[in-house]
Design a protein around this motif. Structure first.
Motif, PDB file in Angstrom:
ATOM      1  N   ARG A   1      -9.561   5.571  -6.252  1.00  0.00           N
ATOM      2  CA  ARG A   1      -8.127   5.273  -6.213  1.00  0.00           C
ATOM      3  C   ARG A   1      -7.774   4.231  -5.151  1.00  0.00           C
ATOM      4  NH1 ARG A   1      -5.130   6.351 -10.307  1.00  0.00           N
ATOM      5  NH2 ARG A   1      -3.319   6.970  -9.075  1.00  0.00           N
ATOM      6  N   TYR A   2      -8.738   3.868  -4.347  1.00  0.00           N
ATOM      7  CA  TYR A   2      -8.479   2.959  -3.239  1.00  0.00           C
ATOM      8  C   TYR A   2      -8.869   1.536  -3.602  1.00  0.00           C
ATOM      9  CZ  TYR A   2      -7.453   7.066  -0.525  1.00  0.00           C
ATOM     10  OH  TYR A   2      -6.873   8.230  -0.069  1.00  0.00           O
ATOM     11  N   ASP A   3      -8.070   0.597  -3.117  1.00  0.00           N
ATOM     12  CA  ASP A   3      -8.251  -0.801  -3.478  1.00  0.00           C
ATOM     13  C   ASP A   3      -8.930  -1.624  -2.385  1.00  0.00           C
ATOM     14  OD1 ASP A   3      -5.263   0.131  -4.614  1.00  0.00           O
ATOM     15  OD2 ASP A   3      -6.554  -0.891  -6.070  1.00  0.00           O
TER      16      ASP A   3
ATOM     17  N   SER B   1     -12.310   8.253  -4.107  1.00  0.00           N
ATOM     18  CA  SER B   1     -12.551   6.910  -3.603  1.00  0.00           C
ATOM     19  C   SER B   1     -12.153   5.841  -4.619  1.00  0.00           C
ATOM     20  CB  SER B   1     -14.020   6.735  -3.210  1.00  0.00           C
ATOM     21  OG  SER B   1     -14.864   6.951  -4.325  1.00  0.00           O
TER      22      SER B   1
ATOM     23  N   ALA C   1      -6.252  11.795   4.063  1.00  0.00           N
ATOM     24  CA  ALA C   1      -5.384  10.740   3.563  1.00  0.00           C
ATOM     25  C   ALA C   1      -3.947  11.017   3.988  1.00  0.00           C
ATOM     26  CB  ALA C   1      -5.465  10.629   2.040  1.00  0.00           C
TER      27      ALA C   1
ATOM     28  N   TYR D   1      -5.460  10.849  -4.053  1.00  0.00           N
ATOM     29  CA  TYR D   1      -5.939  10.236  -2.814  1.00  0.00           C
ATOM     30  C   TYR D   1      -7.262  10.782  -2.317  1.00  0.00           C
ATOM     31  CZ  TYR D   1      -1.161   8.465  -2.636  1.00  0.00           C
ATOM     32  OH  TYR D   1       0.030   7.848  -2.936  1.00  0.00           O
TER      33      TYR D   1
ATOM     34  N   THR E   1       0.823  -1.206   0.000  1.00  0.00           N
ATOM     35  CA  THR E   1       0.000   0.000   0.000  1.00  0.00           C
ATOM     36  C   THR E   1       0.861   1.261   0.000  1.00  0.00           C
ATOM     37  OG1 THR E   1      -0.149   0.022   2.412  1.00  0.00           O
ATOM     38  CG2 THR E   1      -1.849  -1.177   1.210  1.00  0.00           C
TER      39      THR E   1
ATOM     40  N   MET F   1      -3.090   5.607   2.875  1.00  0.00           N
ATOM     41  CA  MET F   1      -4.301   5.245   3.595  1.00  0.00           C
ATOM     42  C   MET F   1      -5.200   6.468   3.670  1.00  0.00           C
ATOM     43  SD  MET F   1      -3.827   2.067   4.560  1.00  0.00           S
ATOM     44  CE  MET F   1      -4.958   1.842   5.942  1.00  0.00           C
TER      45      MET F   1
ATOM     46  N   ALA G   1      -9.566   3.231   4.149  1.00  0.00           N
ATOM     47  CA  ALA G   1      -9.271   2.661   2.841  1.00  0.00           C
ATOM     48  C   ALA G   1      -7.767   2.646   2.600  1.00  0.00           C
ATOM     49  CB  ALA G   1      -9.968   3.463   1.747  1.00  0.00           C
ATOM     50  N   ALA G   2      -7.327   1.717   1.772  1.00  0.00           N
ATOM     51  CA  ALA G   2      -5.909   1.599   1.425  1.00  0.00           C
ATOM     52  C   ALA G   2      -5.747   1.634  -0.088  1.00  0.00           C
ATOM     53  CB  ALA G   2      -5.333   0.299   1.972  1.00  0.00           C
ATOM     54  N   ALA G   3      -4.736   2.385  -0.551  1.00  0.00           N
ATOM     55  CA  ALA G   3      -4.483   2.535  -1.977  1.00  0.00           C
ATOM     56  C   ALA G   3      -3.123   1.953  -2.334  1.00  0.00           C
ATOM     57  CB  ALA G   3      -4.539   4.002  -2.371  1.00  0.00           C
TER      58      ALA G   3
ATOM     59  N   TRP H   1     -11.147  -1.589   1.482  1.00  0.00           N
ATOM     60  CA  TRP H   1     -12.018  -0.818   2.363  1.00  0.00           C
ATOM     61  C   TRP H   1     -12.344  -1.617   3.619  1.00  0.00           C
ATOM     62  CZ3 TRP H   1     -13.557   4.178   1.247  1.00  0.00           C
ATOM     63  CH2 TRP H   1     -13.268   4.631  -0.038  1.00  0.00           C
TER      64      TRP H   1
END
Length: 124
Positions: free
Chosen positions: A110-112, A108, A50, A105, A31, A34, A97-99, A114
């Motif tokens: 862009r995040y992988d 939403s 973020a 950032y 990641t 966050m 959330a984590a990207a 949740w």
């Protein structure tokens, strides 16, 4: 895969404080950032804050600047959201959330990964 578990939500009076935590497990080394988002039923998920992997860069929605602080402890794989001077309009379900990718950032998409969300209710 990365698993995220939020905690720390609850009921607080206006002007009060809460600290949310997000514990990450799994392939956390993949990641880059966050984030915290919030959602009120029937509305779109809204960006809150973020932080990048090193913690050197933070991003905030205008509505929370000066009141909320995001931080992370990589040794504990945990991200925090300190919320001060809470207002009734901060009432929402808060999601961690984590990207994996870099940049964007505040979006939403862009995040992988949740978390399941934690309810924050601010009474007037």
């Amino acid at each position: 895969q990365v698993q995220l578990v939020e905690s720390g939500g609850g009921l607080v009076q206006a002007g009060g404080s809460l600290r949310l935590s997000c514990a990450a497990s799994g392939r956390t080394a993949s990641t880059n950032a966050m984030g915290w988002f919030r959602q009120v039923s029937g509305t779109e998920r809204e960006f809150v804050a973020a932080i990048n992997w090193s913690g050197t860069s933070t991003y905030y929605a205008d509505s929370v600047k000066g009141r909320f602080t995001i931080s992370r402890d990589n040794g504990k794989n945990t991200v925090y959201l300190q919320m001060n001077f809470l207002k009734p309009e901060d009432t929402a379900v808060y999601y961690c959330a984590a990207a994996n990718s870099r940049g964007g950032y505040t979006k939403s998409s862009r995040y992988d990964y949740w978390g399941q969300g934690t309810q924050v209710t601010v009474s007037s």
